[in-house]
Design an enzyme around this catalytic site. Structure first.
Site, PDB file in Angstrom:
ATOM      1  N   GLY A  29      52.085  57.284  79.508  1.00  0.00           N
ATOM      2  CA  GLY A  29      50.901  56.141  79.091  1.00  0.00           C
ATOM      3  C   GLY A  29      50.562  56.198  80.078  1.00  0.00           C
ATOM      4  CB  SER A  30      46.164  55.161  79.875  1.00  0.00           C
ATOM      5  OG  SER A  30      46.316  54.131  79.149  1.00  0.00           O
ATOM      6  CB  THR A  31      49.976  52.028  83.007  1.00  0.00           C
ATOM      7  OG1 THR A  31      49.383  51.185  81.701  1.00  0.00           O
ATOM      8  CG2 THR A  31      49.868  50.744  83.476  1.00  0.00           C
ATOM      9  CG  ASP A  81      57.461  53.354  80.305  1.00  0.00           C
ATOM     10  OD1 ASP A  81      55.995  53.955  80.471  1.00  0.00           O
ATOM     11  OD2 ASP A  81      58.564  53.557  79.736  1.00  0.00           O
ATOM     12  N   GLY A  82      55.409  51.668  81.117  1.00  0.00           N
ATOM     13  CA  GLY A  82      54.277  50.687  80.391  1.00  0.00           C
ATOM     14  C   GLY A  82      54.737  49.918  79.579  1.00  0.00           C
ATOM     15  CB  ALA A  83      55.131  47.387  77.309  1.00  0.00           C
ATOM     16  CE  LYS A  94      58.625  51.969  76.736  1.00  0.00           C
ATOM     17  NZ  LYS A  94      57.400  52.533  77.425  1.00  0.00           N
ATOM     18  CD  GLU A 103      58.398  55.713  75.965  1.00  0.00           C
ATOM     19  OE1 GLU A 103      56.607  55.554  77.105  1.00  0.00           O
ATOM     20  OE2 GLU A 103      58.107  54.829  75.618  1.00  0.00           O
ATOM     21  CE  LYS A 121      48.599  47.275  76.920  1.00  0.00           C
ATOM     22  NZ  LYS A 121      49.023  49.209  77.232  1.00  0.00           N
TER      23      LYS A 121
HETATM   24  C1  5RP Z   1      54.424  54.806  75.530  1.00  0.00           C
HETATM   25  C2  5RP Z   1      55.107  54.388  75.347  1.00  0.00           C
HETATM   26  C3  5RP Z   1      53.744  53.181  77.255  1.00  0.00           C
HETATM   27  O1  5RP Z   1      54.663  52.815  77.667  1.00  0.00           O
HETATM   28  C4  5RP Z   1      53.086  52.485  75.910  1.00  0.00           C
HETATM   29  O2  5RP Z   1      52.315  52.698  74.971  1.00  0.00           O
HETATM   30  C5  5RP Z   1      51.660  52.236  76.910  1.00  0.00           C
HETATM   31  O3  5RP Z   1      51.000  53.063  77.122  1.00  0.00           O
HETATM   32  P1  5RP Z   1      49.767  52.696  77.735  1.00  0.00           P
HETATM   33  O4  5RP Z   1      49.892  52.418  78.837  1.00  0.00           O
HETATM   34  O5  5RP Z   1      48.949  54.299  77.347  1.00  0.00           O
HETATM   35  O6  5RP Z   1      49.097  51.520  76.897  1.00  0.00           O
HETATM   36  O7  5RP Z   1      55.047  52.951  75.345  1.00  0.00           O
HETATM   37  O8  5RP Z   1      55.252  55.745  74.584  1.00  0.00           O
END
Ligand code: 5RP
Length: 220
Positions: A29-31, A81-83, A94, A103, A121
């Protein structure tokens, strides 16, 4: 401060958790993209990374960071990881990017899951964000009917195929007030590969980028 700047701040704080010479788990993801870039810029040399998506693997390799197959490691000390949503118990939704299955695998392999997010989030109750589930294509209609039976409204993510060759159904309107129970229940439907609830294995630490700095949290 924009959400993007908050994501970047959380990502930079997570880099400080990385042990030089270790093999780390990297989400998607972007984060996480900010995390990968910040890790490369930090000069901290990891032995390798296990990536939760092809996109993350490509970005890691682009920075000269070796990517290993999940089957080549017995465990990982750290997963970042992000969420899409995270509550005070550090349970998450996620899969907004569709990488939920890998993930969940990398999270399961890891001793410590550090979740990095912008402040939008953090939620009191999971469920405003549509819950993604990865489904074997031939089970699409069957699983869709079972979701309706369970009170949800499934929608096929049009034009999207996961890294594992499957489809995603995004579920709206389902009661997620008991996330552990719901995670198990959805996983028990024939044809469901994974659902995007991360409640059985929540994060261990949350780093939230805010306008006044990065706030750390552990589970309430
Ligand atoms: C991808 C995910 C990402 O962690 C989630 O969508 C957050 O994304 P972003 O960092 O772009 O807001 O679960 O499957």
């Amino acid at each position: 401060m924009s959400a993007e700047t908050q994501k970047q701040a959380a990502a930079e704080a997570a880099v400080e958790k990385v042990q030089p010479g270790s093999i780390i788990g990297v989400g998607s993801g972007s984060t996480v993209n900010h995390f990968i870039d910040a890790l490369a810029a930090s000069g901290i040399e990891v032995e390798a990374a296990v990536a939760a998506s092809e996109a993350s693997a490509e970005r890691l390799r682009g920075h000269g960071i070796e990517v290993r197959d999940a089957n080549s490691v017995t465990g990982l000390a750290l997963y970042v990881d992000g969420a899409d949503e995270i509550n005070r118990h550090l349970q998450m939704i996620k899969g907004g990017g569709g990488a939920l299955t890998r993930e969940k695998i990398v999270a399961a392999l890891s001793e410590r899951f550090v979740c990095i997010v912008d402040e939008s989030k953090r939620v009191t109750a999971l469920g405003d964000f549509p819950l993604p589930i990865e489904v074997i294509p031939m089970a699409r209609s069957y699983v869709g009917r079972q979701i309706v039976r369970l009170g949800g409204r499934p929608e096929l993510r049009e034009g999207f195929t996961t890294d594992n060759g499957n489809i995603i159904l995004d579920i709206r309107g389902m009661d997620l007030s008991e996330p552990i129970h719901r995670e198990r229940e959805l996983n028990n439907l024939a044809g469901v590969v994974t659902n995007g609830l991360f409640a059985l294995r929540p994060a261990d630490e949350l780093l939230v980028g805010t306008d006044t700095g990065v706030q750390p949290f552990t589970a309430a």
